[in-house]
Motif scaffolding. Structure first.
Motif, mmCIF file in Angstrom:
data_model
loop_
_atom_site.group_PDB
_atom_site.id
_atom_site.type_symbol
_atom_site.label_atom_id
_atom_site.label_comp_id
_atom_site.label_asym_id
_atom_site.label_seq_id
_atom_site.Cartn_x
_atom_site.Cartn_y
_atom_site.Cartn_z
ATOM 1 N N UNK A 25 -5.649 -16.357 -1.129
ATOM 2 C CA UNK A 25 -6.868 -15.632 -0.750
ATOM 3 C C UNK A 25 -7.147 -15.773 0.736
ATOM 4 N N UNK A 26 -7.041 -16.981 1.241
ATOM 5 C CA UNK A 26 -7.246 -17.194 2.672
ATOM 6 C C UNK A 26 -6.170 -16.472 3.486
ATOM 7 N N UNK A 27 -4.944 -16.402 2.915
ATOM 8 C CA UNK A 27 -3.892 -15.636 3.584
ATOM 9 C C UNK A 27 -4.229 -14.162 3.661
ATOM 10 N N UNK A 28 -4.787 -13.615 2.572
ATOM 11 C CA UNK A 28 -5.187 -12.208 2.565
ATOM 12 C C UNK A 28 -6.326 -11.965 3.551
ATOM 13 N N UNK A 99 -3.431 -14.878 -8.888
ATOM 14 C CA UNK A 99 -2.428 -15.243 -7.885
ATOM 15 C C UNK A 99 -1.483 -14.072 -7.615
ATOM 16 N N UNK A 100 -1.051 -13.418 -8.701
ATOM 17 C CA UNK A 100 -0.138 -12.282 -8.570
ATOM 18 C C UNK A 100 -0.781 -11.139 -7.789
ATOM 19 N N UNK A 101 -2.070 -10.878 -8.058
ATOM 20 C CA UNK A 101 -2.776 -9.811 -7.343
ATOM 21 C C UNK A 101 -2.836 -10.112 -5.847
ATOM 22 N N UNK A 102 -3.139 -11.345 -5.503
ATOM 23 C CA UNK A 102 -3.240 -11.724 -4.088
ATOM 24 C C UNK A 102 -1.876 -11.677 -3.408
ATOM 25 N N UNK A 103 -0.838 -12.103 -4.126
ATOM 26 C CA UNK A 103 0.515 -12.054 -3.578
ATOM 27 C C UNK A 103 0.912 -10.617 -3.244
ATOM 28 N N UNK A 104 0.576 -9.691 -4.121
ATOM 29 C CA UNK A 104 0.924 -8.282 -3.908
ATOM 30 C C UNK A 104 0.230 -7.722 -2.671
ATOM 31 N N UNK A 105 -1.005 -8.156 -2.424
ATOM 32 C CA UNK A 105 -1.761 -7.675 -1.265
ATOM 33 C C UNK A 105 -1.103 -8.142 0.026
#
Length: 350
Positions: A25-28, A99-105
């Motif tokens: 999340x912080x990465x996004x 986690x998967x949703x954030x990774x995709x972003x």
């Protein structure tokens, strides 16, 4: 739900999946500050009102203030995001899907940014959450259509209202200043455009910061065995965390995006840049107060198009506009599909 900072640290220490969710999340948020926030200062830089580094630092500071101040005034955008999807009753799987949703972003937005095309992290976030919810529920039952309607409103609002407001503001400025010597008005519009860029940066933080606060809230709720985060007040430490990370992302830069938005699409003068910033800031303020998540990229670029249309439609480089529109169109299926696949994969592994 306990949302104190100490409890948050304890949960992360005891739950590796929550730790990964927070890092992603912080990465996004960082990527959002890096790839999306430059839209706010694009016109200010390309009309030579400010240098690139000075504008980026100013934008970072006002992104910080936007997240921090607007979340305390009205946090309804964060609530909309956190209530938009239903990951089901299994909170362990829900956290994995998040986690998967954030990774995709991160994957989608970073790839688009290297091509110098502005992305909409707002739509990437919505698509990622939706794809993961569909994966975990094996159907569209995970989509809260009542909240999704606000997303559709936001899509139309950012496109139509951005263009119309940009056109109206620029037209009014043109009428008011039609008998004035442009050499005398340029110093005023230089200062006014710096103000407009600061306002855009503030509202970018207000809109996008709240969206990711909503995601962090979801992660914390899932980690503590709850299926939602409704009715919980957003703590100050979470506002600070999100705003600082977004400000750091903004400080990294985004020169390619500044060029795409501020130079390639429409050639702007200082009064036009001011008109675009003022119009886009108004649209974002209106949307934030009514809890409608909109794309800051959509709003700013359509405001610039409206400003360019005051002189003539041919002033707009529709080739650049087409590239941006195609990127936006592909965001929902592209990011949603990546999220769906990663959610299935992560659930199989973990």
């Amino acid at each position: 739900m306990d949302v104190s900072f100490n409890h948050f640290l304890q949960e992360m220490a005891g739950n590796p999946i929550l730790l990964i969710t927070v890092v992603l999340t912080l990465g996004v948020i960082f990527v959002n500050g890096w790839t999306d926030a430059p839209n706010a200062i694009a016109t200010c830089v390309t009309t030579r009102c400010m240098g690139v580094r000075s504008a980026i630092l100013m934008s970072a500071a006002f992104n910080f203030l936007g997240v921090f101040i607007m979340t305390q005034i009205n946090s309804s955008v964060a609530t909309t995001i956190s209530n938009m999807v239903d990951f089901g009753g299994n909170t362990h799987q829900a956290l994995i899907a998040l986690c998967a949703a954030l990774f995709s972003i991160v994957v989608y937005s970073t790839g688009a940014s290297f091509l110098g095309i502005p992305t909409s992290e707002s739509h990437s976030l919505i698509a990622g959450l939706s794809g993961a919810a569909i994966a975990i529920q094996d159907g569209i039952g995970g989509i809260n259509l009542g909240e999704w309607v606000k997303v559709l409103y936001g899509l139309v609002l950012s496109l139509v209202l951005g263009f119309v407001t940009g056109w109206v503001v620029c037209k009014l400025v043109t009428i008011v200043c039609r008998r004035m010597d442009r050499r005398k008005t340029n110093p005023f519009f230089k200062a006014a455009q710096i103000f407009g860029a600061a306002a855009m940066s503030f509202m970018h933080g207000a809109q996008d910061g709240q969206k990711f606060i909503g995601v962090l809230f979801l992660g914390l709720a899932f980690a503590t065995g709850q299926d939602g985060a409704g009715g919980v007040a957003i703590p100050v430490w979470l506002m600070l965390l999100c705003s600082i990370v977004m400000a750091l992302g903004t400080s990294v830069g985004g020169e390619k995006i500044i060029k795409s938005v501020g130079m390639d699409m429409v050639k702007l003068e200082k009064y036009q840049g001011f008109s675009a910033d003022l119009a886009a800031s108004f649209c974002l303020l209106y949307s934030s107060l009514f809890g409608i998540p909109v794309s800051t990229t959509h709003t700013k670029t359509t405001a610039i198009m409206g400003v360019g249309a005051v002189k003539r439609l041919s002033a707009i480089n529709f080739g650049v506009v087409k590239d941006m529109v195609l990127t936006w169109i592909f965001t929902f299926p592209g990011c949603g599909l990546i999220s769906f696949i990663m959610a299935k994969l992560f659930m199989a592994i973990f």
